[in-house]
Each structure stands twice: as structure tokens, then as C-alpha cells.
Motif scaffolding. Structure first.
Motif, PDB file in Angstrom:
ATOM      1  N   PRO A  32     -12.473  22.383   2.567  1.00 46.88           N
ATOM      2  CA  PRO A  32     -12.522  21.289   3.549  1.00 46.88           C
ATOM      3  C   PRO A  32     -11.130  20.816   3.929  1.00 46.88           C
ATOM      4  O   PRO A  32     -10.231  20.753   3.087  1.00 46.88           O
ATOM      5  N   SER A  33     -10.957  20.500   5.195  1.00 42.94           N
ATOM      6  CA  SER A  33      -9.671  19.968   5.660  1.00 42.94           C
ATOM      7  C   SER A  33      -9.450  18.550   5.179  1.00 42.94           C
ATOM      8  O   SER A  33      -8.313  18.139   4.939  1.00 42.94           O
ATOM      9  N   VAL A  34     -10.546  17.787   5.047  1.00 42.51           N
ATOM     10  CA  VAL A  34     -10.460  16.382   4.659  1.00 42.51           C
ATOM     11  C   VAL A  34     -11.487  16.092   3.568  1.00 42.51           C
ATOM     12  O   VAL A  34     -12.640  16.518   3.664  1.00 42.51           O
ATOM     13  N   ILE A  35     -11.051  15.382   2.541  1.00 43.54           N
ATOM     14  CA  ILE A  35     -11.949  14.856   1.513  1.00 43.54           C
ATOM     15  C   ILE A  35     -11.708  13.356   1.429  1.00 43.54           C
ATOM     16  O   ILE A  35     -10.564  12.911   1.304  1.00 43.54           O
ATOM     17  N   LEU A  36     -12.780  12.592   1.534  1.00 41.45           N
ATOM     18  CA  LEU A  36     -12.697  11.140   1.405  1.00 41.45           C
ATOM     19  C   LEU A  36     -13.601  10.731   0.255  1.00 41.45           C
ATOM     20  O   LEU A  36     -14.792  11.047   0.264  1.00 41.45           O
ATOM     21  N   MET A  37     -13.021  10.077  -0.741  1.00 45.98           N
ATOM     22  CA  MET A  37     -13.842   9.646  -1.863  1.00 45.98           C
ATOM     23  C   MET A  37     -13.589   8.172  -2.177  1.00 45.98           C
ATOM     24  O   MET A  37     -12.467   7.685  -2.047  1.00 45.98           O
ATOM     25  N   VAL A  55     -18.891  14.154  -9.099  1.00 48.63           N
ATOM     26  CA  VAL A  55     -19.286  15.000  -7.960  1.00 48.63           C
ATOM     27  C   VAL A  55     -18.141  15.933  -7.578  1.00 48.63           C
ATOM     28  O   VAL A  55     -18.329  17.138  -7.406  1.00 48.63           O
ATOM     29  N   LEU A  56     -16.941  15.379  -7.470  1.00 47.05           N
ATOM     30  CA  LEU A  56     -15.786  16.177  -7.044  1.00 47.05           C
ATOM     31  C   LEU A  56     -15.540  17.365  -7.964  1.00 47.05           C
ATOM     32  O   LEU A  56     -15.220  18.461  -7.506  1.00 47.05           O
ATOM     33  N   ARG A  57     -15.694  17.180  -9.269  1.00 42.12           N
ATOM     34  CA  ARG A  57     -15.388  18.266 -10.206  1.00 42.12           C
ATOM     35  C   ARG A  57     -16.367  19.440 -10.093  1.00 42.12           C
ATOM     36  O   ARG A  57     -16.096  20.527 -10.578  1.00 42.12           O
ATOM     37  N   GLN A  58     -17.505  19.215  -9.417  1.00 42.89           N
ATOM     38  CA  GLN A  58     -18.457  20.301  -9.183  1.00 42.89           C
ATOM     39  C   GLN A  58     -18.103  21.128  -7.944  1.00 42.89           C
ATOM     40  O   GLN A  58     -18.685  22.186  -7.718  1.00 42.89           O
ATOM     41  N   PHE A  59     -17.172  20.637  -7.159  1.00 41.54           N
ATOM     42  CA  PHE A  59     -16.871  21.286  -5.877  1.00 41.54           C
ATOM     43  C   PHE A  59     -16.201  22.638  -6.105  1.00 41.54           C
ATOM     44  O   PHE A  59     -15.262  22.756  -6.878  1.00 41.54           O
ATOM     45  N   ASP A  60     -16.691  23.652  -5.433  1.00 43.14           N
ATOM     46  CA  ASP A  60     -16.153  25.011  -5.558  1.00 43.14           C
ATOM     47  C   ASP A  60     -15.064  25.210  -4.504  1.00 43.14           C
ATOM     48  O   ASP A  60     -15.336  25.594  -3.367  1.00 43.14           O
ATOM     49  N   PHE A  61     -13.807  24.960  -4.901  1.00 45.23           N
ATOM     50  CA  PHE A  61     -12.698  25.096  -3.963  1.00 45.23           C
ATOM     51  C   PHE A  61     -12.394  26.551  -3.643  1.00 45.23           C
ATOM     52  O   PHE A  61     -11.689  26.842  -2.681  1.00 45.23           O
ATOM     53  N   HIS A  94     -29.369  24.450   1.405  1.00 46.62           N
ATOM     54  CA  HIS A  94     -29.198  24.192   2.846  1.00 46.62           C
ATOM     55  C   HIS A  94     -28.340  25.250   3.533  1.00 46.62           C
ATOM     56  O   HIS A  94     -27.966  25.076   4.689  1.00 46.62           O
ATOM     57  N   ARG A  95     -28.039  26.318   2.801  1.00 45.42           N
ATOM     58  CA  ARG A  95     -27.269  27.448   3.352  1.00 45.42           C
ATOM     59  C   ARG A  95     -25.938  26.982   3.970  1.00 45.42           C
ATOM     60  O   ARG A  95     -25.549  27.438   5.039  1.00 45.42           O
ATOM     61  N   VAL A  96     -25.271  26.060   3.273  1.00 47.08           N
ATOM     62  CA  VAL A  96     -23.974  25.581   3.745  1.00 47.08           C
ATOM     63  C   VAL A  96     -22.928  26.651   3.465  1.00 47.08           C
ATOM     64  O   VAL A  96     -22.747  27.070   2.326  1.00 47.08           O
ATOM     65  N   ARG A  97     -22.244  27.078   4.516  1.00 46.19           N
ATOM     66  CA  ARG A  97     -21.231  28.128   4.379  1.00 46.19           C
ATOM     67  C   ARG A  97     -19.820  27.646   4.696  1.00 46.19           C
ATOM     68  O   ARG A  97     -18.850  28.320   4.399  1.00 46.19           O
ATOM     69  N   LYS A  98     -19.728  26.479   5.327  1.00 47.82           N
ATOM     70  CA  LYS A  98     -18.418  25.952   5.712  1.00 47.82           C
ATOM     71  C   LYS A  98     -18.458  24.429   5.630  1.00 47.82           C
ATOM     72  O   LYS A  98     -19.438  23.812   6.054  1.00 47.82           O
ATOM     73  N   ILE A  99     -17.415  23.857   5.068  1.00 40.44           N
ATOM     74  CA  ILE A  99     -17.305  22.400   4.984  1.00 40.44           C
ATOM     75  C   ILE A  99     -15.926  21.999   5.520  1.00 40.44           C
ATOM     76  O   ILE A  99     -14.912  22.459   5.008  1.00 40.44           O
ATOM     77  N   ASP A 100     -15.914  21.159   6.544  1.00 39.06           N
ATOM     78  CA  ASP A 100     -14.653  20.647   7.096  1.00 39.06           C
ATOM     79  C   ASP A 100     -14.297  19.285   6.513  1.00 39.06           C
ATOM     80  O   ASP A 100     -13.133  18.991   6.275  1.00 39.06           O
TER      81      ASP A 100
END
Length: 199
Positions: free
Chosen positions: A148-153, A137-143, A118-124
């Protein structure tokens, strides 16, 4: 079951919405019909592209009123750490649901592949609500790529070891964390780089 709906519809947030079950996916699209800037993906997040069985409540049982209405929102790769295993729900509700637990095959892909497609380049804002699969899912996230400013899980169904791993990962990347409740469901709200008013 959608904590983002009011923000997307009121403030015109753009984003990518992911839902693995075809009937729930079509409902998701209908819910946001007419709202611009949204992309949708009918897939489950897993470690790699594959096809896997997902546990859920038979939607026909929900329509016929044989189970509580909230049961339509329960689906997971796990059936032993959430309401599908009788955890954190009244015994009577579980006895109603148990005969109607079924599996449905879903398509899966990694988080990186879905974001790339989806060509995502920015996540807030990043939100997970996957009935006990949230750390996976979280452990796959490329920090390194996204901040992102906010993560809600969803926190409610995570076992203690995965809660510890989640907190360790988030704090490693300088996130502040707080437990928040939405009705009877506990979530973990995390943020960095912003002033968040929790009043």
C-alpha cells in the motif's frame, strides 16, 4: 468515525470495509448505499477464526442520551487502553459511560483469510481504527504480497511498546511516518513510493 468516507464518495474509491458489530455494520452499509465497487465484511480481525467478546457502549444508552454521542463509536477487545477504561477522556464522560459498558460476542477471522475471501489482490490505502488493537492488525499484514502507498492507523490508544513495534515494522518496509491529529485523536500516517503533500 470514517476518515475514508469523503474520498470514497467523492472519487469513487473501491475497497473492502470491515466492521465486527452487527448494528454498526448495518449502519456502515447504509452509509455507502449506492456506491459501487465496495465489499463489506461483518467480522473482527484476530489471529485466527474464532468467536470473542468485544467491549462496547450499550447502543441503547447512546440512543437515550445517557452517554456522549461519540461513545457509540467505541468498541474494542481491550477495556484497559482506551475510553472504555477511562483513558484520555474527561472523568465526567467516563462516569457517564461506565455503567453502560457491555460486551457483545463477535465473529473473528485473520486478516489473510478476510483478504483471500474477497479476492483482494492490490491495496493502495490501508486503514485501521480499532481502539488500541491496531498493532495486532498491522503485524498480520503481508508486506511481501501487498504494497500500500498509504497506511493510516489510529495511534491514540496504542501503548508505547506497540507504538515502537509498529514503527519498527513500518520502517523496515521503507515507510515514512508522521503523527497527525484529527480533532483530539492522534493517528499515524505512513507512506512510501509517493510524494505526499502534508500542508
Amino acid at each position: 468515525f470514517d476518515p475514508l468516507y469523503r474520498y470514497v464518495t467523492r472519487y469513487g474509491w473501491r475497497g473492502l470495509l470491515v466492521e465486527p458489530l452487527p448494528d454498526q455494520f448495518e449502519q456502515l452499509r447504509r452509509n455507502y448505499e449506492g456506491h459501487q465497487g465496495l465489499s463489506f465484511e461483518n467480522v473482527a480481525i484476530a489471529d485466527e477464526p474464532c468467536i470473542r467478546p468485544m467491549y462496547r457502549i450499550d447502543p441503547d444508552a447512546v440512543k437515550r442520551g445517557l452517554v456522549p454521542d461519540w461513545a457509540r463509536g467505541i468498541s474494542s477487545f481491550f477495556n484497559d487502553r482506551n475510553a472504555l477504561g477511562g483513558l484520555r477522556v474527561p472523568a465526567q464522560s467516563y462516569e457517564q459511560m461506565r455503567p453502560h459498558i457491555t460486551t457483545e460476542t463477535v465473529y473473528c477471522d485473520s486478516l489473510a483469510n478476510v483478504l483471500r475471501r474477497h479476492r483482494v489482490r492490490k491495496i493502495d490505502v490501508f486503514v485501521t481504527d480499532v481502539e488500541g488493537y491496531d498493532y495486532q492488525v498491522l503485524r498480520q499484514f503481508d508486506f511481501g504480497q501487498f504494497s500500500p502507498s498509504v497506511i493510516l492507523m489510529e495511534w491514540y490508544n496504542l501503548p508505547h511498546d506497540e507504538r515502537r513495534l509498529s514503527l519498527s515494522l513500518l520502517r523496515k518496509h521503507d515507510y515514512r511516518t508522521v503523527s497527525v491529529w484529527e480533532g483530539c485523536v492522534e493517528n499515524l500516517l505512513t507512506w512510501r513510493g509517493i510524494n505526499l503533500d502534508l500542508k
